[in-house]
Each structure stands twice: as C-alpha cells, then as structure tokens.
Design an enzyme around this catalytic site. Structure first.
Site, mmCIF file in Angstrom:
data_model
loop_
_atom_site.group_PDB
_atom_site.id
_atom_site.type_symbol
_atom_site.label_atom_id
_atom_site.label_comp_id
_atom_site.label_asym_id
_atom_site.label_seq_id
_atom_site.Cartn_x
_atom_site.Cartn_y
_atom_site.Cartn_z
ATOM 1 N N ASP A 1 0.849 -1.179 0.000
ATOM 2 C CA ASP A 1 0.000 0.000 0.000
ATOM 3 C C ASP A 1 0.897 1.246 0.000
ATOM 4 O O ASP A 1 1.831 1.331 -0.794
ATOM 5 C CB ASP A 1 -0.940 -0.065 1.217
ATOM 6 C CG ASP A 1 -2.093 0.909 1.157
ATOM 7 O OD1 ASP A 1 -3.073 0.624 0.463
ATOM 8 O OD2 ASP A 1 -2.010 1.965 1.821
ATOM 9 N N HIS B 1 -6.407 -7.555 -0.113
ATOM 10 C CA HIS B 1 -5.408 -6.543 0.217
ATOM 11 C C HIS B 1 -4.778 -6.759 1.591
ATOM 12 O O HIS B 1 -3.710 -6.221 1.873
ATOM 13 C CB HIS B 1 -6.066 -5.163 0.163
ATOM 14 C CG HIS B 1 -5.103 -4.020 0.090
ATOM 15 N ND1 HIS B 1 -4.265 -3.817 -0.992
ATOM 16 C CD2 HIS B 1 -4.842 -3.011 0.958
ATOM 17 C CE1 HIS B 1 -3.537 -2.723 -0.784
ATOM 18 N NE2 HIS B 1 -3.867 -2.218 0.388
#
Length: 329
Positions: A100, A299
C-alpha cells in the site's frame, strides 16, 4: 528471540519501530489503515531465518508522531524518515518491503537513493506511475462525483477524521473485511457521492475470522483510538504533492533489484493500476526478478495468507542474498 520495541527521534519526529533478529536488515513498511502490527506474523518468521527485521509505525500512524500539516506527508519527508531510520540503525543499506503506501515509499526511496537499497519487495501495489497529465485528487474528485469513492471521502477534513474517530472499532472491523478476499470493494460504487465510508461498507461477519482474531483487531482499534486517523488520511491528502515530486522521475529507471507479491482479489490491482500493472512496474524497475500471486486473498494479504506470504518473502530474501553476494564478488 523476542520483539524489541524502540522509540527514536528520526527526521524531526518520534518514531516507534519493532525489531527482531540479526543479519541482513529488512525494513517492513505498512500502509493505511495498518500498523507495524500488520507484519506481526512475518517479523519472527524472517528473524528466525537469519534477518534483522525492522517494522516501523509509519509517519502519522501508531505510536509514531502524526504532524498535522499535509505537507509533512510528501515524498521528501517520507524518504527522509526511511533514510533516518537506516542511519539510526547503523545500517548503510537494507532490503525494503512495503504494502500500500509503504510500497510507494520504498519505490520512491529506490529511485532517489538506490545506493542505500539492497532490493525492494512490493506487495499488492506495483510501481505504476499515476496519470502524468492530471493531479490525482482531481481525477479522483471527478470519479467521486459519480459514486462513493473512499479517496474523495478522505480528501477534505474534518468529516472523515471525525466520523472514523467516533467509531474506530466499527470502521476497522468493516474495512478489514472490505479489503479482504471475502468481499468486493467495488460494490460500494453503488452508493451515491456523500455517503460515509462506514455506511458504504457491508456488514462483516463476527470475529474471529480464519485470519483475524478479536484480540488482533483490538490491537488496531486501541492504537487508532488513541492516535486518531488524521495522520493516515494525510497520506491521501498529499497525493498531489507526491505527484508533482514524481514528475522529474518520469521515465527514470531504477537498477535496484525488485520483487513483487500480489493476491488474486486485491482491490488495488483490480481497479487502481491500469490494465498492465506489472508491465508498468517493470518499466521503472527493469530488474524485476520475480512476481508471485497468492490465490484467494485480498489486500490484507499478510494476515489473510500469512504462511504463503512468509514462504514467498523467504524465497525472495534468499535470492536477494545470493544476488547481493554475487555483486559483491
């Protein structure tokens, strides 16, 4: 071996980091809404394999200081944080892994200071350049006029700061589910502009989940209840500053060895990095050596598929050691 928690003044802020082990240094950089703790299943696995593992709370999150100015979250500040951490550790170089925002932080570092980066390992987010013709917050604002978009929701304080801080447990419970492979982030696009992020997300199943316990969620809740969310949101609010700072590096390649680990249901790979994200990463890192994908996960891959992530990271690190040894010879 045990985790060692440390605090140090680095680049003008008080930074918290956790370390374990000795050997080649490996710095693990998280994103939002994460913490050093997002890597807690990786730290010991890597340390026990012979690496010095360092997992900082990134600027604005966890126990690291959170400056209020958006300008404090630009590339210059974040890069200086990582360089300052290296200097504090007494390490001239390290392997940097990130997910990220943490991934973009290590890519920016590798482009600007390659001599201090042994290799980069990107998780989920490839080093894809943003639209070079339009500031990202302008692009996302236009998208956010059509339907709910979390980046547009975050853009202007204080609404998001206030609403997330009022319900940190509900937000984190929901967002971890939303970002996982068990949910489809893009279903939130059915909600109109102006919807709150918490209301746009579907109700998650009760904990424990196969990959997250109630106690683990409580660690994140406790930390964000204390710190608030503004520091993490400022990483988004600095998008245009970072876009401008990356302009001089358009077309520049880094010769730092690179590795990538993604997952089948990652929201960013599915919707935010174009049609050929790995090709775009290879254009910046021509020495991209290996790409591995984990089926089923989303994620939150370090937690969702911890054993697979550990195995892949150890494979990558073994190759990095071998390649670094060859280069030294």
């Amino acid at each position: 071996m045990e985790w060692i928690h440390r605090h140090a003044t680095i680049n003008g802020i008080r930074m918290h980091y956790v370390e374990q082990g000795s050997g080649m240094p490996v710095v693990l950089c998280h994103g939002f809404p994460h913490l050093w703790f997002s890597w807690h299943r990786q730290i010991s696995a890597l340390a026990q394999a012979g690496y010095r593992v360092i997992a900082p709370d990134m600027r604005g999150m966890g126990q690291t200081d959170a400056p209020t100015a958006v300008e404090a979250y630009d590339i210059d500040h974040i890069t200086a944080d990582l360089l300052g951490l290296l200097e504090h550790l007494g390490e001239p170089r390290a392997v940097f892994a990130g997910l990220d925002f943490g991934a973009f932080a290590v890519y920016d570092l590798a482009l600007r200071h390659p001599e201090q980066v042994i290799a980069v390992i990107g998780l989920e987010n490839p080093a894809a350049p943003h639209n070079p013709d339009e500031p990202p917050l302008t692009e996302y604002r236009r998208m956010g006029e059509q339907h709910f978009l979390h980046i547009e929701y975050f853009r202007e304080p204080p609404r998001a700061d206030r609403e997330l801080a009022a319900e940190p447990r509900r937000f984190l419970h929901k967002v971890f589910h939303t970002l996982s492979g068990a949910c489809n982030y893009f279903e939130m696009f059915q909600h109109p502009p102006g919807t709150s992020y918490i209301d746009a997300m579907e109700e998650p199943p009760p904990l424990p989940w196969p990959w997250l316990s109630e106690l683990e969620l409580e660690f994140f809740v406790s930390e964000y209840s204390r710190s608030g969310f503004t520091g993490g949101l400022n990483w988004y609010r600095a998008f245009d500053l970072k876009w401008a700072q990356r302009k001089p590096f358009e077309g520049v390649q880094s010769q730092v060895p690179a590795y990538f680990l993604g997952s089948e249901h990652d929201v960013d790979l599915e919707g935010f990095h174009g049609d050929d994200p790995i090709g775009q990463m290879r254009a910046i890192f021509p020495r991209l050596r290996t790409v591995r994908m984990i089926p089923g996960a989303g994620h939150m891959v370090q937690l969702e598929a911890s054993a697979a992530v550990n195995e892949i990271l150890l494979d990558y690190l073994a190759d990095i050691v071998a390649q670094d040894t060859l280069s030294a010879d």
